[in-house]
Design a protein around this motif. Structure first.
Motif, PDB file in Angstrom:
ATOM      1  N   LEU B  12      40.080  37.639  37.316  1.00 56.56           N
ATOM      2  CA  LEU B  12      39.600  36.533  36.485  1.00 56.56           C
ATOM      3  C   LEU B  12      39.458  35.245  37.281  1.00 56.56           C
ATOM      4  N   PHE B  13      40.384  34.992  38.171  1.00 60.35           N
ATOM      5  CA  PHE B  13      40.240  33.808  39.023  1.00 60.35           C
ATOM      6  C   PHE B  13      38.951  33.914  39.828  1.00 60.35           C
ATOM      7  N   ALA B  14      38.667  35.116  40.313  1.00 61.85           N
ATOM      8  CA  ALA B  14      37.485  35.301  41.155  1.00 61.85           C
ATOM      9  C   ALA B  14      36.202  35.122  40.358  1.00 61.85           C
ATOM     10  N   THR B  15      36.173  35.663  39.147  1.00 63.31           N
ATOM     11  CA  THR B  15      34.913  35.636  38.394  1.00 63.31           C
ATOM     12  C   THR B  15      34.723  34.371  37.573  1.00 63.31           C
ATOM     13  N   GLN B  16      35.836  33.739  37.174  1.00 65.24           N
ATOM     14  CA  GLN B  16      35.691  32.555  36.325  1.00 65.24           C
ATOM     15  C   GLN B  16      36.213  31.289  36.957  1.00 65.24           C
ATOM     16  N   GLY B  17      37.036  31.428  37.956  1.00 70.68           N
ATOM     17  CA  GLY B  17      37.681  30.260  38.527  1.00 70.68           C
ATOM     18  C   GLY B  17      39.073  30.072  37.953  1.00 70.68           C
ATOM     19  N   PHE B  18      39.895  29.376  38.689  1.00 76.70           N
ATOM     20  CA  PHE B  18      41.294  29.213  38.310  1.00 76.70           C
ATOM     21  C   PHE B  18      41.447  28.544  36.952  1.00 76.70           C
ATOM     22  N   HIS B  19      40.767  27.437  36.758  1.00 76.14           N
ATOM     23  CA  HIS B  19      40.965  26.677  35.528  1.00 76.14           C
ATOM     24  C   HIS B  19      40.308  27.327  34.320  1.00 76.14           C
ATOM     25  N   ALA B  20      39.223  28.032  34.554  1.00 79.04           N
ATOM     26  CA  ALA B  20      38.514  28.642  33.434  1.00 79.04           C
ATOM     27  C   ALA B  20      39.211  29.905  32.938  1.00 79.04           C
ATOM     28  N   ALA B  21      39.999  30.504  33.792  1.00 80.66           N
ATOM     29  CA  ALA B  21      40.704  31.725  33.388  1.00 80.66           C
ATOM     30  C   ALA B  21      42.000  31.350  32.692  1.00 80.66           C
ATOM     31  N   SER B  22      42.074  31.590  31.407  1.00 81.32           N
ATOM     32  CA  SER B  22      43.269  31.213  30.654  1.00 81.32           C
ATOM     33  C   SER B  22      44.387  32.225  30.862  1.00 81.32           C
ATOM     34  N   THR B  23      45.593  31.756  30.772  1.00 77.01           N
ATOM     35  CA  THR B  23      46.730  32.670  30.903  1.00 77.01           C
ATOM     36  C   THR B  23      46.663  33.744  29.822  1.00 77.01           C
ATOM     37  N   ARG B  24      46.161  33.356  28.671  1.00 70.93           N
ATOM     38  CA  ARG B  24      46.050  34.346  27.610  1.00 70.93           C
ATOM     39  C   ARG B  24      45.129  35.486  28.027  1.00 70.93           C
ATOM     40  N   SER B  25      43.978  35.136  28.583  1.00 72.72           N
ATOM     41  CA  SER B  25      43.033  36.174  28.992  1.00 72.72           C
ATOM     42  C   SER B  25      43.626  37.023  30.113  1.00 72.72           C
ATOM     43  N   ILE B  26      44.365  36.398  30.990  1.00 75.55           N
ATOM     44  CA  ILE B  26      45.002  37.150  32.069  1.00 75.55           C
ATOM     45  C   ILE B  26      45.972  38.173  31.492  1.00 75.55           C
ATOM     46  N   ALA B  27      46.799  37.696  30.567  1.00 71.89           N
ATOM     47  CA  ALA B  27      47.784  38.587  29.951  1.00 71.89           C
ATOM     48  C   ALA B  27      47.096  39.733  29.225  1.00 71.89           C
ATOM     49  N   GLN B  28      46.058  39.385  28.499  1.00 70.94           N
ATOM     50  CA  GLN B  28      45.337  40.387  27.723  1.00 70.94           C
ATOM     51  C   GLN B  28      44.785  41.480  28.625  1.00 70.94           C
ATOM     52  N   LYS B  29      44.084  41.046  29.658  1.00 69.91           N
ATOM     53  CA  LYS B  29      43.496  42.003  30.592  1.00 69.91           C
ATOM     54  C   LYS B  29      44.580  42.833  31.287  1.00 69.91           C
ATOM     55  N   ALA B  30      45.736  42.235  31.451  1.00 67.04           N
ATOM     56  CA  ALA B  30      46.829  42.949  32.117  1.00 67.04           C
ATOM     57  C   ALA B  30      47.586  43.837  31.143  1.00 67.04           C
ATOM     58  N   GLY B  31      47.315  43.641  29.850  1.00 66.32           N
ATOM     59  CA  GLY B  31      47.999  44.443  28.850  1.00 66.32           C
ATOM     60  C   GLY B  31      49.458  44.070  28.670  1.00 66.32           C
ATOM     61  N   VAL B  32      49.765  42.805  28.884  1.00 60.64           N
ATOM     62  CA  VAL B  32      51.145  42.344  28.695  1.00 60.64           C
ATOM     63  C   VAL B  32      51.143  41.090  27.816  1.00 60.64           C
ATOM     64  N   SER B  33      52.316  40.664  27.453  1.00 59.05           N
ATOM     65  CA  SER B  33      52.408  39.441  26.657  1.00 59.05           C
ATOM     66  C   SER B  33      52.223  38.225  27.564  1.00 59.05           C
ATOM     67  N   GLU B  34      51.741  37.156  26.939  1.00 56.76           N
ATOM     68  CA  GLU B  34      51.464  35.961  27.732  1.00 56.76           C
ATOM     69  C   GLU B  34      52.746  35.422  28.380  1.00 56.76           C
ATOM     70  N   GLY B  35      53.828  35.492  27.621  1.00 55.85           N
ATOM     71  CA  GLY B  35      55.079  34.943  28.129  1.00 55.85           C
ATOM     72  C   GLY B  35      55.530  35.587  29.426  1.00 55.85           C
ATOM     73  N   LEU B  36      55.201  36.843  29.603  1.00 54.97           N
ATOM     74  CA  LEU B  36      55.675  37.570  30.783  1.00 54.97           C
ATOM     75  C   LEU B  36      55.161  36.946  32.075  1.00 54.97           C
ATOM     76  N   ILE B  37      53.972  36.391  32.005  1.00 52.36           N
ATOM     77  CA  ILE B  37      53.421  35.729  33.181  1.00 52.36           C
ATOM     78  C   ILE B  37      54.390  34.688  33.709  1.00 52.36           C
TER      79      ILE B  37
END
Lengths: 170, 170, 170, 170
Positions: B12-37
């Motif tokens: 996500l950082f690569a395709t959208q950039g650091f700021h545009a990639a939300s932690t929520r989207s990262i968690a979702q794509k990773a299949g984990v809860s946001e808090g775990l990040i």
DNA sequence: CATGAATGAGGCTTCATTCAT
DNA sequence: AATGAATGAAGCCTCATTCAT
């Protein structure tokens, strides 16, 4: 005012990236109210689009002096020299584009593509075996040189330029 | 899980950039809860830093096979071939770096700098007049080639590579 | 372990307040895992409740030596001296209560109320005109003295105590 | 709007405590959007600080009528009466302070300290043996009385007040 | 008894955007 | 044309709590 906003925005987009640069910071740096941005551009993305257009327009201006040139080697040399003759104000615009390249899928991001025809014809006239590959190599290096120029202190650049000219036999 | 987060984040950082990639989207794509990040990395920036470290580590691995080589031309050829031999997984990491280069002022962003010594020595052994300039030119082009490879379809690349090899006389 | 958790919690509840003290910080200070808190107390509120009980229990202990006293003036003097004879460990518990008084509506928060009967009887025996008002005044001042003791350096306190004793004619 | 937020915040800070009162609940009670809080105060802590300032300012107002008084006994009596003459709106602010006292280390939390000079001078004029101790005792009791007033039904207070006045011989 | 990885609700805060003036 | 107060969605992060080990 409109001008101020655009200048402020380019600077901040270039140094922080589109998403990291808040409309608030843009307005502040421009010395205007935040609301004014939306009166002029409707959107933050609208502002982005406008800047993209300006950048391309500015780039096209670089083509002008080339159109008067006829000798292929002179043309190629002129183009390869562009990275060295870029004003600081202008560098902002290019940095801004470079920062977006990998995240935005827009053909216009390939700024140097506008030189394709000129370069290709030049290599053809010079009777290169594979003018297309040569052109791609040339443009690729041109872009690398611009990136280099955006970053490095400019001392060494002349030497590198000469080196490149030699490699292309011009 | 930790692995999942990192993979998701790089993409996500690569395709959208650091700021545009939300932690929520990262968690979702990773299949984990946001808090775990934040349990693993404390910060979004902590995650960024971790990925940066991994990227550099992965890049250093590229040095390994070179260390066994002795002939300078072989070394240079090997290095210049790297952009063609980059796996897709790997490209993500480099794209990620490229997207940040202009917004982050960190020496480590200049990935190819780790080849400096090797390249410089090679040109020296080959008795070049100005090995330093040659090295800078080489690395600059190397970076351009990598950018090119990240973008283009790979068909043409072999031709360009050959062209480059010829230009460096290797 | 259980003891550790309670000690840690009282300290943090007292210095930061119930909501500001995270279970994580409590566990850390206690040198145990966060999960253990919930094995022992089910809830953060359960932990709170437990500590409240302990505090009250500790307070009741203060009544013990008074029960053996008979002379009303001696009793009152003894009670009024309590703020000066409070150990540091104990002060934590009282601070913790004081910090919650205004946010929690629980009769038990009025710690000094347990002395009501004793004080009232004493003033009655001493034949005061309005023993109830006198008792309320006494307890009110007692509480003020405790607050004072929780805060001030203890130097001046003896003088204040004497002054109070004089005012109550004991 | 700004006023609304402050009022809402004082109430909630007083009844629930700083950490337990969420910005969302503050906004809701104030009838504004949550974001507005941060436009006006930057932080939740900024809001807290503002309220602290207001509280102190309000407290200083209590000094005004005293400045016109000359007779020491009248002065002391006036000051000791303050807890009885506190409006409900005002009590919120004091409760808010009391709830924070033990968690915040800020000299300004000792609201009644602003009376020190006045009280000390009064006792000196009245020729007390140890005016300093007497002042400390007085302020300590004053604070106790205020706490009492914040809690109790106001019926009994007049009797207690008279009792206190007698004890200080005023 | 004890751990520590994992969760998801909710907390504070920032953001782009609107609108009355 | 310009402001600035106001909004609400979304962002990052922390929290109490659970559960497999």
């Amino acid at each position: 005012m409109r001008e101020n906003i655009i200048n402020s925005a380019v600077s901040l987009f270039a140094t922080q990236g589109f998403h990291a640069a808040s409309t608030r910071s843009i307005a502040q740096k421009a010395g205007v109210s935040e609301g004014l941005i939306f009166r002029h551009f409707k959107n933050k993305e609208g502002l982005l689009e406008k800047i993209l257009e300006i950048t391309i327009e500015k780039f096209k201006v670089l083509m002008k002096p080339i159109e008067t040139l006829t000798h292929p080697k002179v043309i190629l040399k002129h183009i390869l020299t562009i990275p060295l003759n870029t004003s600081d104000d202008y560098k902002k615009y290019i940095k801004f584009i470079q920062g977006m390249r990998w995240q935005v899928n827009d053909e216009r991001m390939n700024l140097f593509q506008i030189f394709y025809e000129k370069v290709f014809t030049s290599f053809k006239v010079l009777d290169y075996d594979d003018p297309e590959t040569e052109t791609q190599t040339f443009l690729m290096i041109l872009e690398g040189a611009m990136s280099h120029a955006l970053r490095q202190n400019t001392k060494m650049n002349l030497l590198i330029l000469d080196n490149l000219l030699k490699k292309f036999n011009i």
